[in-house]
Design a protein around this motif. Structure first.
Motif, mmCIF file in Angstrom:
data_model
loop_
_atom_site.group_PDB
_atom_site.id
_atom_site.type_symbol
_atom_site.label_atom_id
_atom_site.label_comp_id
_atom_site.label_asym_id
_atom_site.label_seq_id
_atom_site.Cartn_x
_atom_site.Cartn_y
_atom_site.Cartn_z
ATOM 1 N N TYR A 64 0.851 -1.185 0.000
ATOM 2 C CA TYR A 64 0.000 0.000 0.000
ATOM 3 C C TYR A 64 0.891 1.241 0.000
ATOM 4 O O TYR A 64 1.750 1.402 0.866
ATOM 5 C CB TYR A 64 -0.909 0.012 1.225
ATOM 6 C CG TYR A 64 -1.745 1.279 1.304
ATOM 7 C CD1 TYR A 64 -2.773 1.494 0.391
ATOM 8 C CD2 TYR A 64 -1.479 2.254 2.266
ATOM 9 C CE1 TYR A 64 -3.539 2.655 0.439
ATOM 10 C CE2 TYR A 64 -2.236 3.414 2.328
ATOM 11 C CZ TYR A 64 -3.263 3.602 1.405
ATOM 12 O OH TYR A 64 -4.006 4.755 1.446
ATOM 13 N N MET A 65 0.660 2.113 -0.997
ATOM 14 C CA MET A 65 1.526 3.270 -1.178
ATOM 15 C C MET A 65 0.766 4.601 -1.164
ATOM 16 O O MET A 65 1.201 5.571 -1.772
ATOM 17 C CB MET A 65 2.290 3.154 -2.507
ATOM 18 C CG MET A 65 3.089 1.875 -2.673
ATOM 19 S SD MET A 65 3.976 1.858 -4.228
ATOM 20 C CE MET A 65 4.449 0.145 -4.314
ATOM 21 N N ASN A 66 -0.396 4.633 -0.527
ATOM 22 C CA ASN A 66 -1.196 5.861 -0.530
ATOM 23 C C ASN A 66 -1.602 6.258 -1.950
ATOM 24 O O ASN A 66 -1.744 7.433 -2.281
ATOM 25 C CB ASN A 66 -0.436 7.008 0.135
ATOM 26 C CG ASN A 66 -1.362 8.107 0.612
ATOM 27 O OD1 ASN A 66 -2.515 7.829 0.937
ATOM 28 N ND2 ASN A 66 -0.895 9.333 0.657
ATOM 29 N N GLY A 67 -1.753 5.249 -2.796
ATOM 30 C CA GLY A 67 -2.133 5.463 -4.179
ATOM 31 C C GLY A 67 -2.269 4.112 -4.843
ATOM 32 O O GLY A 67 -2.122 3.063 -4.208
ATOM 33 N N VAL A 68 -2.536 4.081 -6.120
ATOM 34 C CA VAL A 68 -2.732 2.825 -6.837
ATOM 35 C C VAL A 68 -1.380 2.214 -7.176
ATOM 36 O O VAL A 68 -0.581 2.813 -7.909
ATOM 37 C CB VAL A 68 -3.548 3.056 -8.125
ATOM 38 C CG1 VAL A 68 -3.736 1.748 -8.870
ATOM 39 C CG2 VAL A 68 -4.898 3.679 -7.795
ATOM 40 N N ASN A 69 -1.123 1.036 -6.654
ATOM 41 C CA ASN A 69 0.116 0.321 -6.960
ATOM 42 C C ASN A 69 0.085 -0.097 -8.428
ATOM 43 O O ASN A 69 -0.853 -0.750 -8.872
ATOM 44 C CB ASN A 69 0.224 -0.908 -6.049
ATOM 45 C CG ASN A 69 1.589 -1.572 -6.095
ATOM 46 O OD1 ASN A 69 2.201 -1.684 -7.148
ATOM 47 N ND2 ASN A 69 2.048 -2.025 -4.941
ATOM 48 N N SER B 66 6.984 -0.809 -6.593
ATOM 49 C CA SER B 66 7.960 0.274 -6.527
ATOM 50 C C SER B 66 7.387 1.602 -6.997
ATOM 51 O O SER B 66 7.990 2.641 -6.761
ATOM 52 C CB SER B 66 9.201 -0.068 -7.380
ATOM 53 O OG SER B 66 9.858 -1.206 -6.879
ATOM 54 N N HIS B 67 6.231 1.587 -7.692
ATOM 55 C CA HIS B 67 5.629 2.809 -8.204
ATOM 56 C C HIS B 67 4.130 2.819 -7.883
ATOM 57 O O HIS B 67 3.506 1.763 -7.749
ATOM 58 C CB HIS B 67 5.821 2.925 -9.724
ATOM 59 C CG HIS B 67 7.248 3.094 -10.145
ATOM 60 N ND1 HIS B 67 8.135 2.035 -10.240
ATOM 61 C CD2 HIS B 67 7.951 4.216 -10.498
ATOM 62 C CE1 HIS B 67 9.317 2.480 -10.634
ATOM 63 N NE2 HIS B 67 9.239 3.794 -10.799
ATOM 64 N N PHE B 68 3.574 4.011 -7.746
ATOM 65 C CA PHE B 68 2.145 4.135 -7.523
ATOM 66 C C PHE B 68 1.616 5.354 -8.292
ATOM 67 O O PHE B 68 2.377 6.251 -8.673
ATOM 68 C CB PHE B 68 1.828 4.274 -6.037
ATOM 69 C CG PHE B 68 2.353 5.535 -5.400
ATOM 70 C CD1 PHE B 68 1.546 6.666 -5.281
ATOM 71 C CD2 PHE B 68 3.650 5.594 -4.907
ATOM 72 C CE1 PHE B 68 2.023 7.823 -4.692
ATOM 73 C CE2 PHE B 68 4.139 6.740 -4.318
ATOM 74 C CZ PHE B 68 3.325 7.868 -4.207
ATOM 75 N N ILE B 69 0.297 5.369 -8.542
ATOM 76 C CA ILE B 69 -0.361 6.482 -9.217
ATOM 77 C C ILE B 69 -0.924 7.415 -8.152
ATOM 78 O O ILE B 69 -1.725 6.999 -7.309
ATOM 79 C CB ILE B 69 -1.494 5.979 -10.140
ATOM 80 C CG1 ILE B 69 -0.941 4.959 -11.145
ATOM 81 C CG2 ILE B 69 -2.141 7.159 -10.859
ATOM 82 C CD1 ILE B 69 0.115 5.484 -12.060
ATOM 83 N N ASP B 70 -0.486 8.667 -8.190
ATOM 84 C CA ASP B 70 -0.957 9.611 -7.182
ATOM 85 C C ASP B 70 -2.321 10.194 -7.565
ATOM 86 O O ASP B 70 -2.918 9.810 -8.583
ATOM 87 C CB ASP B 70 0.076 10.717 -6.953
ATOM 88 C CG ASP B 70 0.271 11.622 -8.166
ATOM 89 O OD1 ASP B 70 -0.478 11.485 -9.157
ATOM 90 O OD2 ASP B 70 1.173 12.474 -8.123
ATOM 91 N N SER B 71 -2.818 11.142 -6.757
ATOM 92 C CA SER B 71 -4.151 11.698 -6.973
ATOM 93 C C SER B 71 -4.252 12.508 -8.258
ATOM 94 O O SER B 71 -5.363 12.770 -8.739
ATOM 95 C CB SER B 71 -4.539 12.588 -5.786
ATOM 96 O OG SER B 71 -3.588 13.631 -5.615
ATOM 97 N N LYS C 236 4.488 7.810 -9.530
ATOM 98 C CA LYS C 236 5.528 8.226 -8.580
ATOM 99 C C LYS C 236 6.248 6.984 -8.054
ATOM 100 O O LYS C 236 5.636 5.946 -7.833
ATOM 101 C CB LYS C 236 4.908 8.986 -7.405
ATOM 102 C CG LYS C 236 4.270 10.317 -7.796
ATOM 103 C CD LYS C 236 5.324 11.343 -8.176
ATOM 104 C CE LYS C 236 4.699 12.671 -8.561
ATOM 105 N NZ LYS C 236 4.034 13.328 -7.422
ATOM 106 N N LYS C 237 7.562 7.149 -7.834
ATOM 107 C CA LYS C 237 8.365 6.027 -7.322
ATOM 108 C C LYS C 237 8.330 6.027 -5.801
ATOM 109 O O LYS C 237 8.510 7.069 -5.163
ATOM 110 C CB LYS C 237 9.806 6.113 -7.818
ATOM 111 C CG LYS C 237 10.699 4.966 -7.333
ATOM 112 C CD LYS C 237 12.073 5.034 -7.969
ATOM 113 C CE LYS C 237 13.000 3.958 -7.402
ATOM 114 N NZ LYS C 237 12.492 2.607 -7.607
#
Length: 631
Positions: A568-573, A578-583, A588-589
Motif C-alpha cells: 500500500y503506497m497511498n495510491g494505486v500500486n 515500486s511505483h504508484f499512481i498519485d491523486s 511516482k516512485k
C-alpha cells in the motif's frame, strides 16, 4: 624451526607464481594451493610450539645475509617511493622515505648493537599468524571469483588481476614476518613493506581518486615509519639494543611515544584516519585485507605489545584518549553514511579505537578485552566486506538503501551479512562481551572520559548497525528478480568465516582459557579470570538461543507465499511494488529511506574538528616528551 621461514616464503613464492601466470584458471589453483599450504604451515607451527611446552621461542641470533638482503630491499623501496612521488608530482613525500631509510641504515652500520635474537614465537605472535593465515587466506580464495566479476562490471579498468592478487600474498608474507619479529629493525622492515603494498593496492584502478588516496595512505604511514625509525635510533643509542622486550622493560617514554605514533598511524586513528576512508576505492579483497586481519591490525598489535609499558604514564593516557576519542567520533560519523563500504570503514576505525584505548590503559583486563575485540573484529569485518562486494557485483550497488528486502531477493548473501552485523554489536557475540569488559575496566580505572566515550560510542554503533540490519530483513520484494552473480569460491570464503564466527561464540570459554589468558600472562607475567565460568556458560546458552533467530528467519522466508501482496503506497500500486499512481494520475516512485542525520553527524561537519583535537593532543604530548628528554 624450518616452519618459521616457510610461513613467510610460502605466500611470497605463491605471489611470484600468481604474478607470472596470465591464465586465470591456473592462477586460481595456485591461490588455493598457496592458502592451503599457508594454513597447514601455521597450524603445524602452533602444534609444534604447544608440544614443546608453549614457552616463548627466541630464535636466529645471527642473520648476516638476511640483514644485508633486507637493507638492499629497503633501499629499493625508498627509490621506488621517490620515483612514484616525482612521477605524480608529490615530491615532498620522497623526503619521508629518504629520511627514515637513511636513519635506519645509519643505525645498522654505525652503532654497535648487542647480539640478540631476531624472532620470537609466543602466544600473541601465533594468534596473529592464525588470523593472517585463516582470514587472509580466505580473502585470497574469495578474490579468485571476485576479481572476475569485478572486471566484468568495471569495463573501463585495465585488468591487472595477476598483479593485484600477487600483492595480496606479498602483503600476507610481510605480516607473518612482522608479527614474528622481536628485533625492531626487522619489524620496521616488514612494517614498511606493508605500507608500500597497501599503497599499490589502493591505487590499483589508476584513477585520479585512487592515486590521490594511495598517496594519502603512503605519506601517513611513512610518517609513522619515521616515528619507528627514530625509536630504533634512540633505543640503539641508549641501550645498544633494538629488542622489543628491552623497550617494554626500559620504560623510556620518548622511545615508547615514537612507537605509539607508528601504531596510531597504521591503525588509522585520528588525526590519521582519512587514509583508511580512501582505501575504499580499491577492489573489495583489498579493503577486506587492509581492514580485517592485516594492515590495521599491525598497528594495534604493536600497541598491545607495548601495553605493559603504557600503564599509568603520559604515553598511555594519550594513547587511551586518542583511541576512545576516535571510537566515539567515527561511530557518530558512521551514522551519516549510506555507502556500505564507508560504514564498514568508519566502523573499522571506531573499533580499532576501542582496541587502542584498551592498550593505552595497559592493565590485564583491558588487554584481555583488546585481544577479544581484535579476534572477533577480524572475522566479522572480513565477512562483511566480502558480502558487500558480492552484493555490489549482483545488484550493481553497495548503497544500504538498495539492500531493502535483501533477505528475500538474495537470501544467502543476506544471511551472511546478517551474521557479520550481529557479530559486531549483538549479544552474545564476542564484540559486545569485550566492550562490556572494557567498560568495566575503564570504570575500575576511574577514567570517566573513557567511560563516556564507550557508552555513547556504543549507542552510536547500535544505531547504524540496526538501520542496516533492518533494511536486510524487510519483507519487501520487487517483481524484478535479482541475479546472484556470486561465485562458488566467494561463497566458500564467506561461509567458512560465518561458521568460524558462530564457533568463536560457542567456544568462548575455551577461547578465553586457552588463548587469551595465556597471551595476557605472557605480556604481564600474571593473569586473572575476567569473566567467571558461570557467566561464560550463560553466554553459551544465549548463543544457542540466538541461533534460533536465523533458523526462524529461514523458515519464514521459505514459508512466505510466492504471490506477494501489493504494497500500500497511498495510491494505486502499478504492480511492481515500486511505483504508484498519485491523486493527479501521475506515476511516482516509492522510496523508503533510513534517517542518516548528515547535518548533525556528517563527515564534513565532524572530521576536521576531530582531527584538530587529536592533532593538538599529540603535538602537546611530544612537546612535553621532547622537553623532558632535553631537560
Amino acid at each position: 624451526m624450518y616452519l618459521i621461514p616457510a610461513l613467510t616464503l610460502i605466500p611470497f613464492i605463491g605471489a611470484i607464481l600468481i604474478f607470472l601466470d596470465s591464465n586465470s584458471k591456473r592462477r586460481g589453483y595456485v591461490i588455493y594451493g598457496t592458502v592451503a599450504l599457508m594454513m597447514l604451515c601455521c597450524f603445524l607451527l602452533v602444534g609444534q610450539w604447544i608440544l614443546q611446552g608453549a614457552k616463548p621461542w627466541h630464535l636466529y641470533p645471527q642473520t648476516g645475509f638476511i640483514d644485508l638482503l633486507m637493507q638492499v630491499i629497503e633501499v629499493f623501496l625508498m627509490i621506488f617511493i621517490v620515483y612514484k612521488s616525482f612521477k605524480h608530482k608529490k615530491r615532498w613525500i620522497s623526503l619521508l622515505a629518504i629520511s627514515q631509510t637513511v636513519l635506519t641504515l645509519w643505525v645498522e652500520h654505525s652503532i654497535p648493537l648487542v647480539e640478540s635474537t631476531h624472532t620470537t614465537v609466543d602466544s600473541l605472535a601465533l594468534l596473529m599468524c592464525i588470523l593472517c593465515s585463516v582470514v587472509g587466506g580466505l580473502i585470497g580464495v574469495y578474490s579468485v571469483g571476485y576479481m572476475k566479476s569485478y572486471h566484468e562490471n568495471h569495463r573501463g579498468i585495465i585488468d591487472r588481476s595477476n598483479t593485484f592478487l600477487a600483492l595480496l600474498f606479498v602483503f600476507m608474507a610481510a605480516m607473518f614476518g612482522l608479527v614474528l619479529s622481536s628485533n625492531l629493525i626487522w619489524m620496521y622492515f616488514f612494517w614498511e613493506v606493508t605500507s608500500v603494498i597497501s599503497f599499490l593496492l589502493i591505487g590499483y584502478t589508476q584513477t585520479d581518486e585512487a592515486i590521490d588516496n594511495s598517496f594519502k595512505a603512503l605519506w601517513m604511514n611513512l610518517l609513522g615509519g619515521i616515528g619507528f625509525a627514530v625509536a630504533i635510533w634512540l633505543c640503539a643509542m641508549q641501550n645498544h639494543s633494538v629488542q622489543m622486550q628491552d623497550i617494554v622493560s626500559g620504560g623510556n617514554t620518548m622511545i615508547i611515544g615514537m612507537l605509539c605514533l607508528a601504531g596510531l598511524t597504521k591503525s588509522a586513528q585520528l588525526p590519521f584516519s582519512t587514509w583508511l576512508f580512501g582505501a575504499m576505492v580499491a577492489p573489495t579483497p583489498s579493503s577486506a585485507l587492509l581492514h580485517s586481519a592485516t594492515m590495521v591490525k599491525a598497528g594495534v598489535y604493536l600497541l598491545i605489545r607495548l601495553a605493559p609499558a603504557l600503564y599509568g604514564n603520559l604515553c598511555g593516557m594519550v594513547v587511551a584518549f586518542i583511541g576512545g576519542f576516535t571510537f566515539i567520533t567515527t561511530s557518530m560519523m558512521a551514522i551519516a553514511q549510506n555507502d556500505a563500504k564507508k560504514v564498514l570503514a568508519f566502523s573499522t576505525i571506531s573499533n580499532l579505537g576501542l582496541i587502542v584505548a584498551c592498550a593505552g590503559i595497559g592493565v590485564e583486563q583491558t588487554v584481555w578485552a583488546a585481544i577479544f575485540l581484535m579476534i572477533f573484529h577480524s572475522v566479522s569485518k572480513s565477512m562483511l566486506f566480502e558480502s558487500v562486494g558480492a552484493t555490489e557485483n549482483s545488484i550493481g550497488s553497495r548503497d544500504i538503501e538498495h539492500m531493502h528486502g535483501l533477505i528475500l531477493r538474495l537470501p544467502k548473501l543476506a544471511y551472511i551479512m546478517g551474521i557479520g552485523i550481529a557479530g559486531m554489536y549483538l549479544a552474545p557475540f564476542g564484540m559486545l562481551i569485550s566492550k562490556w569488559v572494557a567498560l568495566k575496566a575503564f570504570v575500575d580505572s576511574g577514567n570517566v572520559l573513557l567511560v563516556i566515550f564507550i557508552a555513547f560510542g556504543s549507542a552510536s554503533t547500535m544505531f547504524y548497525w540496526t538501520k542496516w540490519l533492518g533494511k536486510l530483513i524487510a519483507m519487501h520484494k520487487p517483481n524484478t528478480p535479482d541475479h546472484d552473480a556470486t561465485r562458488k569460491d566467494e561463497y566458500f570464503s564467506m561461509g567458512v568465516l560465518g561458521v568460524i564466527m558462530i564457533l568463536l561464540c560457542l567456544l568462548f570459554p575455551l577461547l578465553a582459557g586457552f588463548v587469551v589468558n595465556p597471551i595476557v600472562l605472557s605480556l604481564f607475567g600474571a593473569t586473572q579470570d575476567v569473566l567467571s565460568m558461570s557467566e561464560l556458560t550463560t553466554m553459551v546458552i544465549m548463543v544457542c538461543s540466538v541461533l534460533l533467530v536465523p533458523s526462524m528467519m529461514f523458515l519464514i522466508t521459505r514459508m512466505a507465499p510466492r504471490d506477494y501482496v501489493p504494497t500500500y503506497m497511498n495510491g494505486v500500486n502499478v504492480g511492481d511494488n515500486s511505483h504508484f499512481i498519485d491523486s493527479m494520475g501521475e506515476s511516482k516512485k516509492l522510496y523508503l529511506s533510513n534517517w542518516y542525520l548528515r547535518f548533525e553527524f556528517g563527515r564534513r561537519r565532524l572530521l576536521r574538528p576531530s582531527q584538530i583535537v587529536a592533532a593538538s593532543v599529540l603535538i602537546v604530548t611530544f612537546a612535553i616528551l621532547l622537553g623532558g628528554a632535553i631537560g
